[in-house]
Design a protein around this motif. Structure first.
Motif, PDB file in Angstrom:
ATOM      1  N   LEU A 102      -2.911  -6.370  -1.057  1.00  0.00           N
ATOM      2  CA  LEU A 102      -3.355  -5.032  -1.418  1.00  0.00           C
ATOM      3  C   LEU A 102      -4.868  -5.010  -1.622  1.00  0.00           C
ATOM      4  O   LEU A 102      -5.568  -4.188  -1.053  1.00  0.00           O
ATOM      5  CB  LEU A 102      -2.627  -4.574  -2.692  1.00  0.00           C
ATOM      6  N   TYR A 117      -4.513  -9.382  -5.467  1.00  0.00           N
ATOM      7  CA  TYR A 117      -3.359  -8.523  -5.726  1.00  0.00           C
ATOM      8  C   TYR A 117      -2.518  -8.474  -4.454  1.00  0.00           C
ATOM      9  O   TYR A 117      -2.872  -7.774  -3.510  1.00  0.00           O
ATOM     10  CB  TYR A 117      -3.806  -7.102  -6.079  1.00  0.00           C
ATOM     11  N   ASP A 119       0.388  -7.158  -4.253  1.00  0.00           N
ATOM     12  CA  ASP A 119       1.071  -5.865  -4.309  1.00  0.00           C
ATOM     13  C   ASP A 119       0.665  -5.176  -5.608  1.00  0.00           C
ATOM     14  O   ASP A 119      -0.222  -5.647  -6.308  1.00  0.00           O
ATOM     15  CB  ASP A 119       2.596  -6.052  -4.241  1.00  0.00           C
ATOM     16  N   LYS A 120       1.323  -4.081  -5.948  1.00  0.00           N
ATOM     17  CA  LYS A 120       0.963  -3.332  -7.159  1.00  0.00           C
ATOM     18  C   LYS A 120       1.579  -3.921  -8.427  1.00  0.00           C
ATOM     19  O   LYS A 120       1.257  -3.506  -9.529  1.00  0.00           O
ATOM     20  CB  LYS A 120       1.383  -1.873  -7.021  1.00  0.00           C
ATOM     21  N   LYS A 121       2.455  -4.902  -8.298  1.00  0.00           N
ATOM     22  CA  LYS A 121       3.182  -5.436  -9.449  1.00  0.00           C
ATOM     23  C   LYS A 121       2.563  -6.683 -10.063  1.00  0.00           C
ATOM     24  O   LYS A 121       2.762  -6.962 -11.236  1.00  0.00           O
ATOM     25  CB  LYS A 121       4.623  -5.750  -9.051  1.00  0.00           C
TER      26      LYS A 121
END
Length: 161
Positions: A102, A117, A119-121
């Motif tokens: 990301l 990052y 991903d967003k998690k």
């Protein structure tokens, strides 16, 4: 000044120990990463800081996670392999491919870290230095040249603009 410069130099790197640990890092990395020899390596670590508040007692507790970090410029991939300071073993690798993340950037404050990052998690913050003298917490390895190369790679090819 020659005598005093020797006294006030501070701790010096034991290059024999450093080179032996660099070889161990390479062996562990190559065992768990396919085509591991295609990657350059540095030692890095992560920090997990948990805060607590028990009435009158406030504070934080930090857990250190040691990593063997490999990067491959042609595939634009970073691989993080968890390990322990004495390099007696390692865990499973996690791959971070530039095309699949990301965002990525270098964070200068409060610590100098390379942050990815996927991903967003979740995220991975890789702290890395030329050499750290605490063998109980960190892998003992001198890596000035490798760290400079990783920094160039990360900032020029991996970090999102």
């Amino acid at each position: 000044m020659g005598f005093f410069s020797k006294i006030f130099k501070g701790p010096q790197v034991d290059m024999e120990k450093s080179n032996a640990n660099a070889k161990k890092m390479r062996q562990l990395f190559d065992q768990v990463v396919e085509n591991g020899g295609d990657y350059r390596l540095i030692f890095g670590y992560t920090e997990d800081v948990s805060r607590f508040n028990y009435g009158f007692v406030h504070g934080s507790k930090t857990k250190i996670g040691n990593l063997i970090v490999g990067w491959n410029e042609s595939s634009q991939t970073i691989v993080a392999v968890p390990t322990v300071p004495d390099l007696s073993g390692c865990g499973e690798p996690t791959y971070y491919r530039r095309s699949e993340i990301l965002k990525a950037y270098r964070n200068k404050y409060p610590t100098d870290a390379f942050v990815i990052y996927p991903d967003k998690k979740g995220y991975l913050a890789i702290n890395a230095y030329d050499w750290l003298d605490d063998e109980k917490l960190y892998v003992y390895v001198s890596q000035e040249e490798e760290l400079a190369a990783f920094t160039d790679f990360f900032m020029n090819q991996f970090a999102t603009k």
